[in-house]
Design a protein around this motif. Structure first.
Motif, PDB file in Angstrom:
ATOM      1  N   TYR A  78       0.839  -1.191   0.000  1.00 65.04           N
ATOM      2  CA  TYR A  78       0.000   0.000   0.000  1.00 65.04           C
ATOM      3  C   TYR A  78       0.878   1.246   0.000  1.00 65.04           C
ATOM      4  O   TYR A  78       2.021   1.229   0.452  1.00 65.04           O
ATOM      5  CB  TYR A  78      -0.899   0.019   1.239  1.00 65.04           C
ATOM      6  N   LEU A  79       0.300   2.319  -0.494  1.00 66.73           N
ATOM      7  CA  LEU A  79       0.936   3.629  -0.392  1.00 66.73           C
ATOM      8  C   LEU A  79      -0.126   4.604   0.080  1.00 66.73           C
ATOM      9  O   LEU A  79      -1.001   5.009  -0.691  1.00 66.73           O
ATOM     10  CB  LEU A  79       1.533   4.085  -1.723  1.00 66.73           C
ATOM     11  N   GLN A  80      -0.063   4.947   1.363  1.00 65.53           N
ATOM     12  CA  GLN A  80      -0.975   5.939   1.922  1.00 65.53           C
ATOM     13  C   GLN A  80      -0.391   7.309   1.634  1.00 65.53           C
ATOM     14  O   GLN A  80       0.728   7.618   2.059  1.00 65.53           O
ATOM     15  CB  GLN A  80      -1.145   5.729   3.426  1.00 65.53           C
ATOM     16  N   MET A  81      -1.143   8.123   0.924  1.00 66.33           N
ATOM     17  CA  MET A  81      -0.672   9.443   0.521  1.00 66.33           C
ATOM     18  C   MET A  81      -1.541  10.509   1.176  1.00 66.33           C
ATOM     19  O   MET A  81      -2.744  10.579   0.901  1.00 66.33           O
ATOM     20  CB  MET A  81      -0.727   9.570  -1.002  1.00 66.33           C
ATOM     21  N   ASN A  82      -0.941  11.292   2.032  1.00 70.95           N
ATOM     22  CA  ASN A  82      -1.641  12.367   2.737  1.00 70.95           C
ATOM     23  C   ASN A  82      -1.074  13.717   2.321  1.00 70.95           C
ATOM     24  O   ASN A  82       0.021  13.794   1.750  1.00 70.95           O
ATOM     25  CB  ASN A  82      -1.495  12.186   4.246  1.00 70.95           C
TER      26      ASN A  82
END
Length: 119
Positions: A78-82
């Motif tokens: 996963y790549l959580q991008m905030n």
């Protein structure tokens, strides 16, 4: 085979979570990573994660905003991008390799998923 998903259109300051599902045996034998390519620019490193997830690396441009993780039971990273910025707009690609954590040198690449951040 690597299948990336989760891209879309988001306003600046928003968040998105990308996924990359791998159809491989012994997923934990692969280091994984993300790169991105914006229109007219070269592909650039975003993040990488080691075989069992103990080591993560980030480009300076995303450090503190993006988080890479993996679930070896689901063969997925996963790549959580905030706190997304317009300059994060790009096609995001996932990659895998048995031997290196250097994303640009990884052997296997998935399809891209488009991320567009509006200002």
């Amino acid at each position: 085979q690597l299948q990336a998903s989760g891209g879309g259109l988001v306003q600046a300051g928003g968040s998105l979570k990308l996924s990359c599902a791998a159809s491989v045996h012994t997923f934990s034998s692969y280091a994984m990573g993300w790169s991105r390519q914006a229109p007219g620019k070269e592909r650039e490193f975003v993040a990488a994660i080691s075989w069992r997830g103990g080591t993560t690396q980030y480009s300076d441009s995303v450090k503190g905003r993006f988080t890479i993780s993996r679930d070896n039971a689901k063969n997925t990273i996963y790549l959580q991008m905030n706190s997304l910025k317009p300059e994060d707009t790009a096609v995001y690609y996932c990659a895998a390799d048995r031997h290196t954590l250097v994303v640009s040198r990884m052997e296997y690449w998935g399809n891209g998923t488009q991320v567009t951040v509006s200002s």
